[in-house]
Design a protein around this motif. Sequence first.
Motif, PDB file in Angstrom:
ATOM      1  N   PRO A 148      -2.124  -0.409  -5.419  1.00  0.00           N
ATOM      2  CA  PRO A 148      -2.161  -1.403  -6.194  1.00  0.00           C
ATOM      3  C   PRO A 148      -3.360  -2.097  -6.893  1.00  0.00           C
ATOM      4  CG  PRO A 148      -1.840  -1.847  -4.115  1.00  0.00           C
ATOM      5  CD  PRO A 148      -2.018  -0.539  -4.118  1.00  0.00           C
ATOM      6  N   THR A 172      -3.159   9.430  14.501  1.00  0.00           N
ATOM      7  CA  THR A 172      -2.681   9.023  13.163  1.00  0.00           C
ATOM      8  C   THR A 172      -2.438   7.630  13.381  1.00  0.00           C
ATOM      9  OG1 THR A 172      -0.570   9.915  13.414  1.00  0.00           O
ATOM     10  CG2 THR A 172      -2.016  11.257  12.254  1.00  0.00           C
ATOM     11  N   PHE A 232      -3.192  19.243   1.756  1.00  0.00           N
ATOM     12  CA  PHE A 232      -2.267  18.826   2.734  1.00  0.00           C
ATOM     13  C   PHE A 232      -2.298  17.394   2.556  1.00  0.00           C
ATOM     14  CE2 PHE A 232      -1.917  22.961   4.419  1.00  0.00           C
ATOM     15  CZ  PHE A 232      -0.743  23.211   4.699  1.00  0.00           C
ATOM     16  N   ALA A 233      -3.335  16.840   2.356  1.00  0.00           N
ATOM     17  CA  ALA A 233      -3.543  15.457   2.258  1.00  0.00           C
ATOM     18  C   ALA A 233      -3.032  14.974   0.817  1.00  0.00           C
ATOM     19  CB  ALA A 233      -4.991  14.851   2.131  1.00  0.00           C
ATOM     20  N   ASP A 238       0.831  14.370   6.685  1.00  0.00           N
ATOM     21  CA  ASP A 238       0.893  15.928   6.373  1.00  0.00           C
ATOM     22  C   ASP A 238      -0.369  16.460   7.132  1.00  0.00           C
ATOM     23  OD1 ASP A 238       3.004  16.081   4.426  1.00  0.00           O
ATOM     24  OD2 ASP A 238       1.847  14.745   3.161  1.00  0.00           O
ATOM     25  N   SER A 285      -6.212  12.720   6.497  1.00  0.00           N
ATOM     26  CA  SER A 285      -7.335  13.259   5.696  1.00  0.00           C
ATOM     27  C   SER A 285      -8.891  13.438   6.440  1.00  0.00           C
ATOM     28  CB  SER A 285      -7.431  12.816   4.397  1.00  0.00           C
ATOM     29  OG  SER A 285      -7.473  11.317   4.506  1.00  0.00           O
ATOM     30  N   LEU A 343       0.853  -1.215  -0.054  1.00  0.00           N
ATOM     31  CA  LEU A 343      -0.150   0.040  -0.104  1.00  0.00           C
ATOM     32  C   LEU A 343       0.738   1.128  -0.103  1.00  0.00           C
ATOM     33  CD1 LEU A 343      -2.696  -1.211   2.582  1.00  0.00           C
ATOM     34  CD2 LEU A 343      -2.887  -0.797  -0.089  1.00  0.00           C
ATOM     35  N   PRO A 344       0.526   2.090  -0.419  1.00  0.00           N
ATOM     36  CA  PRO A 344       1.166   3.556  -0.738  1.00  0.00           C
ATOM     37  C   PRO A 344       1.629   4.057   0.711  1.00  0.00           C
ATOM     38  CG  PRO A 344      -1.161   4.010  -1.245  1.00  0.00           C
ATOM     39  CD  PRO A 344      -0.898   2.622  -1.451  1.00  0.00           C
ATOM     40  N   ASP A 345       2.521   4.852   0.941  1.00  0.00           N
ATOM     41  CA  ASP A 345       2.867   5.418   2.311  1.00  0.00           C
ATOM     42  C   ASP A 345       1.746   6.387   2.612  1.00  0.00           C
ATOM     43  OD1 ASP A 345       5.159   4.008   2.364  1.00  0.00           O
ATOM     44  OD2 ASP A 345       6.576   5.727   1.317  1.00  0.00           O
ATOM     45  N   ASP A 346       1.707   6.585   3.941  1.00  0.00           N
ATOM     46  CA  ASP A 346       0.717   7.713   4.459  1.00  0.00           C
ATOM     47  C   ASP A 346       1.621   8.670   4.820  1.00  0.00           C
ATOM     48  OD1 ASP A 346      -1.485   8.801   5.423  1.00  0.00           O
ATOM     49  OD2 ASP A 346      -1.542   7.516   7.047  1.00  0.00           O
ATOM     50  N   PRO A 347       1.753   9.846   4.296  1.00  0.00           N
ATOM     51  CA  PRO A 347       2.646  10.866   4.690  1.00  0.00           C
ATOM     52  C   PRO A 347       2.235  11.776   5.948  1.00  0.00           C
ATOM     53  CG  PRO A 347       1.700  11.530   2.442  1.00  0.00           C
ATOM     54  CD  PRO A 347       0.893  10.073   3.241  1.00  0.00           C
ATOM     55  N   HIS A 386      -5.784   6.142  11.509  1.00  0.00           N
ATOM     56  CA  HIS A 386      -6.224   6.736  10.354  1.00  0.00           C
ATOM     57  C   HIS A 386      -5.338   7.693   9.958  1.00  0.00           C
ATOM     58  CE1 HIS A 386      -8.056  10.163  12.373  1.00  0.00           C
ATOM     59  NE2 HIS A 386      -8.761   9.305  13.018  1.00  0.00           N
ATOM     60  N   SER A 387      -5.151   7.813   8.569  1.00  0.00           N
ATOM     61  CA  SER A 387      -4.679   8.988   7.938  1.00  0.00           C
ATOM     62  C   SER A 387      -5.330  10.464   8.191  1.00  0.00           C
ATOM     63  CB  SER A 387      -4.940   9.168   6.239  1.00  0.00           C
ATOM     64  OG  SER A 387      -4.481   7.933   5.876  1.00  0.00           O
ATOM     65  N   PRO A 390      -2.214   9.011  -3.840  1.00  0.00           N
ATOM     66  CA  PRO A 390      -1.434   8.121  -4.656  1.00  0.00           C
ATOM     67  C   PRO A 390      -2.239   7.126  -5.209  1.00  0.00           C
ATOM     68  CG  PRO A 390      -1.289   7.847  -2.102  1.00  0.00           C
ATOM     69  CD  PRO A 390      -2.181   8.945  -2.487  1.00  0.00           C
ATOM     70  N   ALA A 391      -1.217   6.364  -6.182  1.00  0.00           N
ATOM     71  CA  ALA A 391      -1.873   5.303  -6.796  1.00  0.00           C
ATOM     72  C   ALA A 391      -1.898   4.044  -5.956  1.00  0.00           C
ATOM     73  CB  ALA A 391      -1.060   4.984  -8.034  1.00  0.00           C
ATOM     74  N   GLN A 435     -10.092   9.481  -0.749  1.00  0.00           N
ATOM     75  CA  GLN A 435     -10.654  10.177   0.420  1.00  0.00           C
ATOM     76  C   GLN A 435      -9.699   9.915   1.732  1.00  0.00           C
ATOM     77  OE1 GLN A 435     -13.157  11.915   0.771  1.00  0.00           O
ATOM     78  NE2 GLN A 435     -14.724  11.499  -0.861  1.00  0.00           N
ATOM     79  N   ARG A 436      -8.872   8.502   1.495  1.00  0.00           N
ATOM     80  CA  ARG A 436      -8.136   8.478   2.821  1.00  0.00           C
ATOM     81  C   ARG A 436      -7.051   7.589   2.464  1.00  0.00           C
ATOM     82  NH1 ARG A 436     -10.907   6.196   8.129  1.00  0.00           N
ATOM     83  NH2 ARG A 436     -11.094   4.404   7.055  1.00  0.00           N
ATOM     84  N   ILE A 437      -5.930   7.553   2.791  1.00  0.00           N
ATOM     85  CA  ILE A 437      -4.767   6.674   2.367  1.00  0.00           C
ATOM     86  C   ILE A 437      -4.998   5.416   3.303  1.00  0.00           C
ATOM     87  CG2 ILE A 437      -2.416   6.141   2.343  1.00  0.00           C
ATOM     88  CD1 ILE A 437      -2.027   9.032   1.466  1.00  0.00           C
ATOM     89  N   ARG A 438      -5.157   5.541   4.674  1.00  0.00           N
ATOM     90  CA  ARG A 438      -4.975   4.274   5.650  1.00  0.00           C
ATOM     91  C   ARG A 438      -6.098   4.642   6.672  1.00  0.00           C
ATOM     92  NH1 ARG A 438      -3.092   2.306  10.172  1.00  0.00           N
ATOM     93  NH2 ARG A 438      -2.337   4.453  11.052  1.00  0.00           N
ATOM     94  N   PRO A 439      -7.040   3.677   6.927  1.00  0.00           N
ATOM     95  CA  PRO A 439      -7.164   2.421   5.857  1.00  0.00           C
ATOM     96  C   PRO A 439      -7.710   2.918   4.659  1.00  0.00           C
ATOM     97  CG  PRO A 439      -8.092   1.868   8.030  1.00  0.00           C
ATOM     98  CD  PRO A 439      -7.655   3.367   8.172  1.00  0.00           C
TER      99      PRO A 439
END
Lengths: 111, 403
Positions: free
Chosen positions: B52, A52, B24-25, A37, A58, A31-35, A55-56, B49-50, B60-64
């Motif tokens: 897989p 965090t 910022f996200a 920010d 965002s 999975l992509p990195d969760d920066p 969760h991210s 980001p992309a 909307q959110r990277i993780r989860p």
Amino acid sequence: MRALILILPALVLTGCERAPMVIFADSSITLPDDPLDLPPGAGVDAVIANCTACHSPSTMLQQPRLSREQWLATVTKMREVYKAPINEPDIPLIVDYLAAVQQGTEGQAER
Amino acid sequence: MSKARFTRRALLAGAGAGGLGAAFAAPLLGEKLIDLGLPGGPSLRPLGPAFPGKGEMIVQRIRPPLLETPLKALGESVITPTERFFVRWNWDFPTAINVANYRVAVGGAVRQPVELTLDEIVSAGEHVEVVAVNQCAGNGRGLSTPRVTGTQWGNGAMGCARWTGVRLKDVLAKAGIAPGAKRVRFAGLDVPPMEGAPQFIKSVPIDIALRDDVLVAWGMNGEPLPMMHGFPLRIVVPGWFSTYWVKMLATIEVLSGEDDGYYVAKSYRMPAQPITPDEKDFPTVSITAMPPRALITSHADGETVRRGAPLTLRGIALGGDAALARVDLVGEGFELPCTLVGPDEGPYALRLWEVTIPEGTQSLANIGVRAANVRGAVQPDTLFWNPSGYARNVIERITLRLA
């Protein structure tokens, strides 16, 4: 038309005469990195430290504009229901940060 | 809604004082943003980001991961390509699965608890294929007015796929359902990181679990389920919101009473009767079956169209838990029936529709599409507002400009 509608479920559910072979292979993904920010501001460290892990950022940054009381209710829910290990003294820091950072975001909230 | 404005300018503006939450996200300079048209904002979302196996998605959110399908992509076909299909996880999930060691435990109110291998699941019964819409219970939440908290989805937290698997009832038969079974509960491999937090487990009434089209599925659009969509197995409940379609299925538990788990007893619920936003302490019901919906996907709110020419609109519709009966275009002072086009993949699939507005006859302000299903459910003209923004199916309207 009505007859067609009644027949269709039977058609789509008709199984294969002989079950085809299904082969499963080990699977993995990266999975992509969760920066993490977050806009700078007082309390940002408390948010990163307490929020965090689950969760991210965002999740917070994309909410409609909320009052301080609404943010407090959300932080309390995260702590009590989802067991976020939030240090009690950090709660006002987190609430103040989230309320303040929304002042700088686009648009106006409706409530 | 869903104005697909890709704006680099907005992103750069976000780097200044104040800033944009969405920017910022989306830290990569020049990364594309999409405007979801959420009232009051924040409305911009990154298209990266992309992930897989995924194409361009609204992140909307990277993780989860919470990935939304752009509406224009949703309108291109009855079957949503897997790489564009929305993704929603409540908790982190394993990123590697060993299939030889994989087991599904079937227990609870059963005659004989069993642990089934993947091969035993596959050979549990006839292989069944169903085309069905999978839609998040909170799809469109970000469009609520007044706004509500939660994942701020536009209307792209839905898709339609061809699911392949065995019937859940055939898997249950391997253990044998004990008398008095009331519900069947599912758990996946997604678990909360914090001790004591509720696991994402969901249950359906026994009569739903025993339906001929409720599946333990391994196939999505003719391929194995991708990890992001629940490899190796997920539950499929055609006509019901996707909260019940538990991914990375690990446990099937027959309950002899009600489900007091958090995600059934406390969450994913809405008011039993319409309420006002100020009301508190009202009775609630679980969100379950989907109501009908239709969306215009060919044109976005605020788009300009040519004056003095017929205008053809296209889009998607679903009947919900019953087949779609009709779709009508509704405007200010006029209605036009839409034509259902493209393949009919059964009562739970998306349908494509189109309609042509004759030149120069109507106002293009506040035009929307209204779906009705064969059971008589029709999309309402006003929002059934609820504090979690569930089961949105108000008629979605856009305004087009003439030039």
